[in-house]
Design a protein around this motif. Structure first.
Motif, PDB file in Angstrom:
ATOM      1  N   GLU A   1      49.330  -2.864  29.754  1.00  0.00           N
ATOM      2  CA  GLU A   1      47.893  -2.654  29.385  1.00  0.00           C
ATOM      3  C   GLU A   1      47.310  -3.769  28.615  1.00  0.00           C
ATOM      4  O   GLU A   1      46.101  -4.111  28.656  1.00  0.00           O
ATOM      5  N   ASP A   2      48.180  -4.329  27.987  1.00  0.00           N
ATOM      6  CA  ASP A   2      47.542  -5.515  26.906  1.00  0.00           C
ATOM      7  C   ASP A   2      47.730  -6.907  27.853  1.00  0.00           C
ATOM      8  O   ASP A   2      47.494  -7.887  27.063  1.00  0.00           O
ATOM      9  N   THR A   3      48.238  -6.711  29.029  1.00  0.00           N
ATOM     10  CA  THR A   3      48.370  -8.095  29.578  1.00  0.00           C
ATOM     11  C   THR A   3      47.162  -8.378  30.424  1.00  0.00           C
ATOM     12  O   THR A   3      47.215  -8.309  31.585  1.00  0.00           O
ATOM     13  N   GLY A   4      46.104  -8.947  29.824  1.00  0.00           N
ATOM     14  CA  GLY A   4      44.833  -8.968  30.405  1.00  0.00           C
ATOM     15  C   GLY A   4      44.103 -10.200  30.442  1.00  0.00           C
ATOM     16  O   GLY A   4      44.919 -11.376  29.937  1.00  0.00           O
ATOM     17  N   GLY A   5      42.925 -10.267  30.422  1.00  0.00           N
ATOM     18  CA  GLY A   5      42.275 -11.567  30.663  1.00  0.00           C
ATOM     19  C   GLY A   5      42.403 -12.583  29.294  1.00  0.00           C
ATOM     20  O   GLY A   5      42.073 -13.862  29.580  1.00  0.00           O
ATOM     21  N   HIS A   6      42.891 -11.798  28.058  1.00  0.00           N
ATOM     22  CA  HIS A   6      42.897 -12.785  27.039  1.00  0.00           C
ATOM     23  C   HIS A   6      44.084 -14.001  27.259  1.00  0.00           C
ATOM     24  O   HIS A   6      43.828 -15.082  26.714  1.00  0.00           O
TER      25      HIS A   6
END
Ligand code: GLC
Ligand code: MG
Length: 688
Positions: free
Chosen positions: A23-28
């Motif tokens: 879930e936290d492996t995103g655009g940032h």
């Protein structure tokens, strides 16, 4: 300069990154990699180092257990071992934070020299950075990526967790030397809502996108979607987002499913992260996927909706290309999008967009003019916008061309140049000594200085040579936007800022602009913004400008024409409301306190520096410069001025430049000085 980017969550590694794997492996992660790669390319950056948390879970990739992963000779990812080898999601990371911080401080202590600056991504990293600064004195800047303030406002009953998050974000904002945001909404509405925020510390720096994939071969994308689709050649309606509720993907399926036109004319392709099966993964991901499949089932969309379970970065790029080739549309229906990098990626591929009007997309679509904004809660609004783009061919072409062309400016090298500028100001900690100029050049920005970079260079060289001339900006823009423009055009740092059409003044004090409270107090007299809002709320053809254009002492609208502006002025008067009405650029209408405006602000600043009126020069080009050009003894009207103030050219105090933009401003300065010398000589000759 050695710059560290600190980010704790997600599976942060060199490309290829498996976006959406957690879930936290995103655009940032795209952001951190793009930023640091561009910084590493600069000759004034010695080392760009990404620091994150080490974990050892082979199914998420072996790289995450490596202490150091080199990406290029000046760019590396360093992973800090907190003692816990498990992958932790955002909530669980909190318990691990102290151990991580202690380990990171120990690692840094063993180094010589220390990094110069830390860029903390998200508030948890900022908390670590606060402790590092305390222990080792390394300053930090903060990027929030996504703030909790709006989330809290949307909650029926705010819980403790959200309050704790807001408090943590507030500490980050307070501790950081500078805060870097991507969109105007984030910088000028969301961030400033925090109690510790000071607008002077907030900078807008638009992130770039990875380049070089614009011509990716569409064939690699076809393999991904063909198994799902009856006729893969129809226009593709494409969405790319992590499988989390706020991305609002089920609503997009509803919009598509309830539009006979879209069902007939197009295919829907949704890339919602990566999954192994529909029944394994994190809780939110499972819920989102269930809703999605449910909606597809309910509207019976088999054969026209594709939702592949995995994809590579190349395939995503290829999908943008393919969607553009089928004359499709990219859709971001998020309930709230802090920025929206995918919209820039779509633009680069010539793919028009339909995007949520909540958050950053407002700026991006406003700037790139490559699509339509919609209400994310309204499925028929979303469907209508997609239908329009798919069926109106000339409109589609215009959006496609505009996005492709205008997105060229949004690149990471430009971001890195801006970042380096902000970093240098922090590290030099400019001396607090007050400069006392004997002359002031008070100049508007848009089209008076900006427009031609050769002119800007000449103007900057003049100011560098002439220490007796102090530079003051006088613009309609907000302080955040004015500073961004100055940085992007390489204009010299001013001694003072007159912003928001002369309703705010900031003076440079020890390297940071500081609001002039005396001026604010002076103009607040008789200012009744609520009465103005009420009175003008329902007038036909009068549309308020964006929320962040409404400032403490400024109300801004789009008006129909000059007549309407005059009517509004009369209306205010008839109600006994004392205010100034300023019309410019054929459609922009500002309402200010009676004592505000560029002229009043110019006088105030001149007084602050003790410069006499005859030594003040003012340059401008449009309606909101009129008052300043009328009262200034040495006024300059640049050659490219708008017709609304052409009449000023005949005034004896106004010099009309032959040249445009900054060259015109410089021409006027020199001309006024020459005229002054001639007058003095004549006087001397007469008296001799
Ligand atoms: C700037 C401001 C806008 C204003 C205009 C004219 O563009 O951002 O709000 O209306 O100047 O003064
Ligand atoms: Mg202007």
């Amino acid at each position: 300069m050695h710059i560290v980017s600190l980010a704790l969550g997600g599976c942060l590694k060199a490309e290829p990154v498996r976006y959406g794997i957690t879930e936290d492996t995103g655009g940032h992660i795209t952001y951190v990699l793009g930023e640091m790669e561009a910084l590493a390319r600069r000759s004034d950056v010695r080392f760009a180092e990404i620091i994150t948390r080490r974990f050892d879970e082979p199914k998420l990739g072996s790289a995450h257990a490596q202490h150091q992963e080199w990406i290029s000779s000046k760019l590396a990812i360093t992973r800090i071992d907190s003692g816990n080898p498990a992958y932790l999601s955002k909530e669980a990371l909190r318990c691990d934070r102290q151990a991580f911080t202690t380990a990171l401080i120990a690692e840094l202590q063993s180094r010589e020299p220390l990094p110069d600056l830390i860029h903390a991504h998200f508030a948890d990293a900022a908390d670590v950075a606060i402790q590092i600064e305390r222990a080792l004195g390394i300053p930090f800047v903060y990027t929030a990526h996504s703030l909790g303030m709006d989330k809290r406002a949307a909650m029926a009953s705010p819980c403790q967790a959200i309050d704790a998050r807001l408090a943590e974000e507030n500490r980050a904002i307070s501790g950081a030397r500078a805060i870097i945001g991507s969109s105007r909404d984030e910088c000028e509405r969301q961030l400033v809502a925090y109690p510790s925020a000071r607008i002077e510390k907030i900078h807008r720096l638009a992130p770039g996108i990875e380049r070089g994939h614009e011509s990716s071969r569409p064939s690699t994308a076809i393999d991904l979607i063909a198994p799902f689709l009856r006729d893969p050649t129809k226009p593709i309606v494409l969405a790319v987002a992590r499988p989390v509720h706020k991305k609002n993907l089920a609503r997009l399926v509803e919009a598509y499913g309830t539009s006979p036109h879209l069902r007939e004319q197009s295919n829907l392709v949704i890339l919602a992260g990566l999954r192994e099966t529909l029944t394994s993964g994190e809780k939110e991901q499972l819920e989102v996927m269930r809703d999605l499949v449910d909606a597809i089932d309910c509207h019976d969309l088999y054969g026209s909706v594709a939702y592949p379970k995995s994809h590579t970065r190349e395939q995503v790029q290829a999908l943008y290309s393919l969607a553009a080739r089928t004359r499709g549309v990219f859709v971001n229906p998020a309930l709230m999008e802090p920025y929206g990098l995918t919209l820039v990626e779509a633009a680069a591929h010539g793919l028009p967009v339909v995007a949520t009007k909540v958050g950053g997309p407002q700026d991006i679509v406003g700037e790139l003019e490559h699509g339509l904004l919609v209400d994310p809660n309204d499925a028929s609004d979303i469907a209508g916008a997609i239908e329009r783009l798919i069926s109106d061919r000339p409109f589609w072409e215009r959006c496609s061309c505009s996005g492709r062309k205008k997105s060229l400016d949004m690149n990471w090298d430009r971001y890195a140049a801006g970042f380096r500028n902000i970093a240098a100001n922090i590290l030099e900690g400019r001396s607090g000594s007050v400069i006392r100029p004997s002359h002031l050049v008070v100049s508007d920005l848009d089209n008076t200085l900006t427009g031609c970079s050769n002119g800007v260079d000449r103007f900057a060289r003049f100011l560098k040579r002439r220490h007796d001339f102090g530079f003051v900006v006088a613009t309609g823009r907000s302080i955040v936007e004015a500073r961004r423009l100055l940085r992007e055009w390489g204009l010299p740092s001013p001694l003072g800022w007159i912003t928001s059409v002369g309703s705010e003044i900031y003076l440079e004090r020890s390297g940071n602009p500081t609001l002039d409270e005396t001026f604010a107090k002076q103009i607040s007299e008789d200012w009744e913004p609520e009465r103005i809002d009420d009175l003008l709320a329902d007038l036909p053809d009068l549309v308020p400008q964006a929320f962040y254009e409404q400032r403490s002492f400024k109300r801004s609208y789009f008006a129909k024409d000059a007549e309407q502006a005059a009517e509004i002025e009369k209306l205010l008067q008839s109600q006994g409301i004392r205010a100034r009405v300023i019309f410019s650029h054929d459609c922009l209408l500002d309402i200010l306190p009676i004592k505000a405006g560029k002229a009043a602000a110019m006088r105030h600043v001149a007084g602050m520096f003790g410069v006499t009126a005859q030594n003040v020069f003012a340059a401008g080009d449009s309606g909101n410069d009129a008052d300043m050009l009328t009262v200034c003894e040495n006024a300059i009207l640049v050659g490219n001025h708008s017709s609304e103030i052409a009449r000023l050219a005949s005034r004896p105090n106004v010099y009309l430049s032959k040249r445009s933009n900054a060259s015109g401003t410089l021409e006027g300065l020199l001309a006024h000085q020459r005229a002054r010398r001639t007058r003095i000589r004549q006087k001397l000759e007469l008296s001799a």
